[in-house]
Enzyme design. Structure first.
Site, PDB file in Angstrom:
ATOM      1  N   LYS A  66      -0.869   0.033 -25.304  1.00 56.53           N
ATOM      2  CA  LYS A  66      -1.188  -0.027 -26.739  1.00 56.53           C
ATOM      3  C   LYS A  66       0.132  -0.001 -27.520  1.00 56.53           C
ATOM      4  O   LYS A  66       0.986  -0.820 -27.216  1.00 56.53           O
ATOM      5  CB  LYS A  66      -2.192   1.070 -27.080  1.00 56.53           C
ATOM      6  N   ASP A 113      -5.924  13.195 -25.650  1.00 56.11           N
ATOM      7  CA  ASP A 113      -6.002  11.791 -25.236  1.00 56.11           C
ATOM      8  C   ASP A 113      -5.197  10.983 -26.248  1.00 56.11           C
ATOM      9  O   ASP A 113      -5.667  10.659 -27.333  1.00 56.11           O
ATOM     10  CB  ASP A 113      -7.459  11.321 -25.194  1.00 56.11           C
ATOM     11  N   TYR A 129       0.851  -1.196   0.000  1.00 49.33           N
ATOM     12  CA  TYR A 129       0.000   0.000   0.000  1.00 49.33           C
ATOM     13  C   TYR A 129       0.872   1.225   0.000  1.00 49.33           C
ATOM     14  O   TYR A 129       1.771   1.365   0.827  1.00 49.33           O
ATOM     15  CB  TYR A 129      -0.926   0.027   1.221  1.00 49.33           C
ATOM     16  N   THR A 154      -2.663   5.466 -22.424  1.00 50.93           N
ATOM     17  CA  THR A 154      -2.559   4.111 -21.894  1.00 50.93           C
ATOM     18  C   THR A 154      -1.109   3.681 -22.106  1.00 50.93           C
ATOM     19  O   THR A 154      -0.396   4.232 -22.950  1.00 50.93           O
ATOM     20  CB  THR A 154      -3.458   3.115 -22.644  1.00 50.93           C
ATOM     21  N   GLU A 209      -0.500   4.706  -0.733  1.00 49.37           N
ATOM     22  CA  GLU A 209      -1.322   5.897  -1.023  1.00 49.37           C
ATOM     23  C   GLU A 209      -0.479   7.151  -0.842  1.00 49.37           C
ATOM     24  O   GLU A 209       0.299   7.259   0.099  1.00 49.37           O
ATOM     25  CB  GLU A 209      -2.536   5.938  -0.087  1.00 49.37           C
ATOM     26  N   ARG A 219      -0.731  -3.232 -18.834  1.00 48.97           N
ATOM     27  CA  ARG A 219      -2.082  -2.666 -18.992  1.00 48.97           C
ATOM     28  C   ARG A 219      -2.285  -1.597 -17.931  1.00 48.97           C
ATOM     29  O   ARG A 219      -2.456  -1.898 -16.754  1.00 48.97           O
ATOM     30  CB  ARG A 219      -3.131  -3.772 -18.840  1.00 48.97           C
TER      31      ARG A 219
HETATM   32  C1  LIG Z   1      -8.013   2.771 -25.061  1.00 48.39           C
HETATM   33  C2  LIG Z   1      -8.455   4.181 -24.859  1.00 48.39           C
HETATM   34  C3  LIG Z   1      -8.817   4.678 -23.606  1.00 48.39           C
HETATM   35  C4  LIG Z   1      -9.076   3.799 -22.407  1.00 48.39           C
HETATM   36  O1  LIG Z   1      -8.073   3.061 -21.932  1.00 48.39           O
HETATM   37  P1  LIG Z   1      -8.408   1.878 -20.895  1.00 48.39           P
HETATM   38  O2  LIG Z   1      -7.053   1.529 -20.382  1.00 48.39           O
HETATM   39  O3  LIG Z   1      -9.099   0.816 -21.643  1.00 48.39           O
HETATM   40  O4  LIG Z   1      -9.257   2.466 -19.813  1.00 48.39           O
HETATM   41  C5  LIG Z   1      -9.088   6.022 -23.482  1.00 48.39           C
HETATM   42  N1  LIG Z   1      -9.033   6.836 -24.541  1.00 48.39           N
HETATM   43  C6  LIG Z   1      -8.737   6.392 -25.770  1.00 48.39           C
HETATM   44  C7  LIG Z   1      -8.703   7.347 -26.902  1.00 48.39           C
HETATM   45  C8  LIG Z   1      -8.453   5.046 -25.980  1.00 48.39           C
HETATM   46  O5  LIG Z   1      -8.190   4.607 -27.211  1.00 48.39           O
END
Ligand SMILES: *Cc1c(COP(=O)(O)O)cnc(C)c1O
Length: 428
Positions: free
Chosen positions: A235, A206, A60, A232, A62, A241
């Site tokens: 990807k 994003d 933990y 993320t 936090e 993950r």
């Molecule tokens: C994949 C994705 C997310 C979310 O990611 P998670 O790890 O699945 O929560 C957010 N925004 C965009 C544009 C994505 O492609």
């Protein structure tokens, strides 16, 4: 049995819980035996997986390094500091927060830092390539905030920049968001910055899908332009993950508070250690070569599919993915997904811009090159894969017994035998 990519002790798991141990093996077998073309997936390294499968999961912690709510954090603090410093240096950012549990969690923190319930965000519409967390009705973002959406231009099928500017001036959003899950083209971040400045909005990029291409210096970076960039780590980036964000120094405090304690509890220190490993991998010349090859492969795949009548929207791609309109070959996205799967090719149906079909049927597929490029495939293999996709989805019937599915699968097996995803699990 020695399974370096299963983390600490596969043998212990196997003797205690053979059912779950079989799932782990079964998934490696699935990855090794098919072609993985899902644009948001990749194959992380044994080093990343080793960090994930570690006792850091117990701790933990936090708070933030040096300012924790628990004792005994001096060891995990090292991991988080490494992750933060490597992330900042990789992306040239003022500030990094490596605690978000996922892309969606990182995005939640952006709303938490800059918006009150009812405030307005301008973002790309989901069916045009956006994301659930960009203000769709089924997500917290659309339930608690007022979302206004832009789409793509009918002719170019790329972001409708005129519409972005018009809606920004009309609605004066608190946040303007650029980025999405099915955008094949580069995004004009300078344009978004100018519009955000004109209406006094925060610019949020994003970069979940494409941050790996930025990290590998294969496409321009949003970091100098945006107030905050979320992403993320699993990807194209090829880490565990999870999620993370970087921002301008002036927003560091607000975003840190929004990640914890506003949106999350204890950070996952094993995943943070794995992110540190991944950021180190991404700073290498090998990874930069990988990122460039991902784009070359995606472009070849898009072109070769196009030559077979499976038209890439926007005419192609600048990134790791392409979106294809199946109306020319008269197959739905849902049927294509099923027929490809029956032949050992994993891809997803996807709405295309102005799609006449319902989202669960769709007129398109989305394909991406991150996995097959990690396996070492190049543009010659992409031509073969385009042919296999075309045969499977235009001639198959969705069953693995169909002769076309069987022929295609045999060629898939040949490819993945020459370019294995992971080493074959060995006894020992
Ligand atoms: C994949 C994705 C997310 C979310 O990611 P998670 O790890 O699945 O929560 C957010 N925004 C965009 C544009 C994505 O492609």
């Amino acid at each position: 049995m020695s399974q370096p990519y299963f983390g600490a002790d596969y043998a212990a798991l196997q003797s205690f819980d053979p059912e779950v141990a079989d799932v782990l093996l079964g998934e490696v077998d699935r990855l090794r035996s098919g072609l993985q073309l899902i644009a948001s997936e990749n194959m992380s390294s044994p080093a990343v997986i080793a960090a994930l499968g570690s006792t850091l999961t117990n701790k933990y912690a936090e708070g933030y390094p040096g300012r924790r709510y628990y004792g005994g954090c001096e060891v995990v603090d090292v991991a988080e500091n490494l992750a933060i410093e490597r992330c900042k240096s990789l992306l040239g950012a003022d500030h990094a927060n490596v605690q978000p549990h996922s892309g969606a969690s990182a995005n939640q923190a952006v709303y938490g830092a800059f918006m009150q319930p009812g405030d307005t965000i301008l973002a790309m519409a989901l069916p045009m390539g956006g994301h659930l967390t960009h203000g769709t009705k089924v997500s917290f973002s659309g339930k608690w905030f007022n979302a206004v959406h832009y789409g793509v231009d009918k002719n170019t099928e790329d972001i409708d920049y005129d519409e972005v500017e018009r809606l920004a001036k009309e609605h004066k959003p608190k946040i303007i968001c650029a980025g999405g899950s099915a955008i094949p083209r580069l995004i004009d971040f300078e344009f978004f910055r100018r519009v955000a400045d004109e209406v006094g909005a925060i610019l949020w990029v994003d970069a979940a899908h494409f941050i790996g291409l930025v990290a590998g210096q294969a496409i321009p970076s949003p970091v100098p332009h945006a107030d905050v960039v979320t992403f993320t780590t699993h990807k194209v980036l090829r880490g565990p993950r999870s999620g993370a964000l970087v921002c301008k120094e002036e927003h560091a405090k607000a975003l840190d508070k929004a990640v914890f304690p506003m949106m999350q509890g204890g950070p996952q220190m094993h995943t943070i250690a794995a992110k540190a490993v991944n950021f180190k991998e991404c700073a290498s010349a090998d990874y930069q070569a990988y990122a460039k090859q991902v784009i070359a492969n995606a472009q070849q795949l898009a072109t070769s599919l196009g030559e077979k009548g499976i038209r890439p929207t926007t005419g192609g791609t600048d990134t790791h993915l392409s979106l294809h309109d199946l109306q020319g070959v008269q197959v739905t996205g849902a049927d294509a997904e099923k027929r490809a799967d029956a032949a050992g090719i994993v891809l997803n149906k996807n709405a295309i811009p102005f799609d006449p079909q319902k989202p669960n049927v769709a007129s398109g597929i989305r394909v991406g090159a991150p996995c097959v490029t990690t396996q070492g495939m190049g543009t010659e293999e992409m031509k073969v894969i385009a042919d296999l996709i075309h045969r499977a989805i235009t001639q198959g019937d969705g069953t693995a017994e169909h002769s076309v599915a069987q022929d295609v699968r045999a060629e898939v097996t040949d490819l993945v035998t020459r370019f294995p995803a992971y080493p074959e699990p060995t006894a020992g």
